[in-house]
Design a protein around this motif. Sequence first.
Motif, PDB file in Angstrom:
ATOM      1  N   LEU A   1       2.606  10.028  -5.108  1.00 18.73           N
ATOM      2  CA  LEU A   1       2.498  10.133  -3.656  1.00 18.73           C
ATOM      3  C   LEU A   1       2.449  11.580  -3.191  1.00 18.73           C
ATOM      4  O   LEU A   1       1.843  11.882  -2.155  1.00 18.73           O
ATOM      5  CB  LEU A   1       3.675   9.419  -2.990  1.00 18.73           C
TER       6      LEU A   1
ATOM      7  N   THR B   1      -7.010  -1.987  -6.589  1.00 14.78           N
ATOM      8  CA  THR B   1      -5.796  -2.546  -6.006  1.00 14.78           C
ATOM      9  C   THR B   1      -5.984  -4.045  -5.793  1.00 14.78           C
ATOM     10  O   THR B   1      -7.112  -4.537  -5.648  1.00 14.78           O
ATOM     11  CB  THR B   1      -5.472  -1.881  -4.658  1.00 14.78           C
TER      12      THR B   1
ATOM     13  N   TYR C   1       4.776   2.010  -0.763  1.00 16.86           N
ATOM     14  CA  TYR C   1       5.157   2.904  -1.854  1.00 16.86           C
ATOM     15  C   TYR C   1       6.119   3.985  -1.357  1.00 16.86           C
ATOM     16  O   TYR C   1       7.029   4.407  -2.061  1.00 16.86           O
ATOM     17  CB  TYR C   1       3.916   3.558  -2.443  1.00 16.86           C
TER      18      TYR C   1
ATOM     19  N   GLY D   1       0.806  -1.206   0.000  1.00 13.99           N
ATOM     20  CA  GLY D   1       0.000   0.000   0.000  1.00 13.99           C
ATOM     21  C   GLY D   1       0.842   1.259   0.000  1.00 13.99           C
ATOM     22  O   GLY D   1       2.031   1.239  -0.354  1.00 13.99           O
ATOM     23  N   ASP D   2       0.249   2.376   0.460  1.00 10.18           N
ATOM     24  CA  ASP D   2       0.953   3.643   0.339  1.00 10.18           C
ATOM     25  C   ASP D   2       2.196   3.718   1.224  1.00 10.18           C
ATOM     26  O   ASP D   2       3.172   4.374   0.872  1.00 10.18           O
ATOM     27  CB  ASP D   2       0.016   4.825   0.606  1.00 10.18           C
TER      28      ASP D   2
ATOM     29  N   ALA E   1       5.132   3.298 -10.749  1.00  3.30           N
ATOM     30  CA  ALA E   1       4.123   2.458 -10.112  1.00  3.30           C
ATOM     31  C   ALA E   1       3.165   2.012 -11.199  1.00  3.30           C
ATOM     32  O   ALA E   1       2.936   2.745 -12.174  1.00  3.30           O
ATOM     33  CB  ALA E   1       3.380   3.222  -9.030  1.00  3.30           C
TER      34      ALA E   1
ATOM     35  N   ASP F   1      -6.970   2.270  -1.922  1.00  2.28           N
ATOM     36  CA  ASP F   1      -6.736   3.696  -1.701  1.00  2.28           C
ATOM     37  C   ASP F   1      -5.439   4.213  -2.310  1.00  2.28           C
ATOM     38  O   ASP F   1      -4.906   5.231  -1.878  1.00  2.28           O
ATOM     39  CB  ASP F   1      -6.742   4.000  -0.201  1.00  2.28           C
ATOM     40  N   ILE F   2      -4.926   3.513  -3.344  1.00  2.00           N
ATOM     41  CA  ILE F   2      -3.692   3.949  -3.986  1.00  2.00           C
ATOM     42  C   ILE F   2      -4.025   4.856  -5.168  1.00  2.00           C
ATOM     43  O   ILE F   2      -4.778   4.461  -6.067  1.00  2.00           O
ATOM     44  CB  ILE F   2      -2.869   2.743  -4.479  1.00  2.00           C
TER      45      ILE F   2
ATOM     46  N   HIS G   1      -6.479   9.931  -3.425  1.00  2.00           N
ATOM     47  CA  HIS G   1      -7.495   8.918  -3.718  1.00  2.00           C
ATOM     48  C   HIS G   1      -8.897   9.495  -3.511  1.00  2.00           C
ATOM     49  O   HIS G   1      -9.141  10.229  -2.549  1.00  2.00           O
ATOM     50  CB  HIS G   1      -7.307   7.703  -2.816  1.00  2.00           C
TER      51      HIS G   1
ATOM     52  N   PRO H   1       0.302  -2.081  -6.583  1.00  2.00           N
ATOM     53  CA  PRO H   1      -0.688  -1.768  -5.547  1.00  2.00           C
ATOM     54  C   PRO H   1      -1.350  -3.004  -4.942  1.00  2.00           C
ATOM     55  O   PRO H   1      -2.203  -3.637  -5.571  1.00  2.00           O
ATOM     56  CB  PRO H   1      -1.709  -0.902  -6.291  1.00  2.00           C
TER      57      PRO H   1
ATOM     58  N   THR I   1      -3.383  -3.839  -1.614  1.00  2.00           N
ATOM     59  CA  THR I   1      -4.051  -3.470  -0.371  1.00  2.00           C
ATOM     60  C   THR I   1      -5.546  -3.625  -0.542  1.00  2.00           C
ATOM     61  O   THR I   1      -6.088  -3.264  -1.600  1.00  2.00           O
ATOM     62  CB  THR I   1      -3.738  -2.017   0.047  1.00  2.00           C
TER      63      THR I   1
ATOM     64  N   GLY J   1      -0.671   0.368 -12.442  1.00  2.00           N
ATOM     65  CA  GLY J   1      -2.075   0.385 -12.040  1.00  2.00           C
ATOM     66  C   GLY J   1      -2.945  -0.016 -13.200  1.00  2.00           C
ATOM     67  O   GLY J   1      -2.452  -0.380 -14.285  1.00  2.00           O
TER      68      GLY J   1
END
Length: 320
Positions: A300, A136, A106, A102-103, A283, A129-130, A305, A123, A125, A285
Amino acid sequence: MKKIGVLTSGGDAPGMNAAVRAVVRKGIYHDLEVYGIYGGYAGLISGNIKKLELGSVGDIIHRGGTVLYSARCEEFKTKEGQQKGIEQLKKLGIEGLVVIGGDGSYMGAKKLTEQGFPCVGVPGTIDNDIPGTEFTIGFDTALNTVIDAIDKIRDTATSHERTFIIEVMGRDAGDIALWAGLAGGAETILVPEENFSMDDICDRLKKGSERGKKHSIIIVAEGVGSGVEISQKIKELTNYDTRVSVLGHMQRGGSPTASDRVLASRLGARAVELLIEGRGGRAVGIVKNELVDYDIIEALETKKHEIDMGMLKLSKELSI
């Protein structure tokens, strides 16, 4: 690039093993040596690193949790801890790292990237919430676990003519509550992204009772507050009999759904491709069912999110 590493960090999520499998087998397919870091960033600092073969990731695609284990690591938040981790990687000649988490995970990858060590974030989690990805790894499985619980609780709520409050995970994000609440037909969904009024909640319960409704389901995201406290407030304002179920860590467990297995496989493989292409600091996604990648530092620092407020509006319209 000849050698890469992979680690899982933070809270575990169903599908992490599928992502690890994808990283290992995609890497070996492209003639890379792949090393597993056991115990997250703590294992990186201590040098708990082993070379993985094709058989190392056999029969794990269907398993929940993470075979590489996970742990919190305060030391890695320091520059000294990060340097220790980089030195461990350099000892083995590892040139790039895939970080699944998760964050918080990251953030560790971001720190390594800033110090010149190429990382790619995947991602993983249940919180969904990424920033930069619509879904995710682990979210769909957790969602189905919650929906199954809602269905069972609704049976007993109907039998006893009671209001049930179900508290779900998600930390500061309301995705699990929103999606599970809409899919489970909840009468009220409370998420941290929207303010709520206890008077409005009670008014909805009263209106339902007046038209002959015998029970209600209220979904509370943990970022909103305690389900027990909300239950007590409802009791004070309406004198209605309520029960609370806190689903807790059961939401993190279980065999990943087909959706999570496919997502994890696609994202894990793409992370390896980025390292091969020399594109660290990224990253991966998924957006509109297409794989995407973006700058991990920028994501980040600048992105936030958000949940689908249209879905929240729809849930209210359908639960009148």
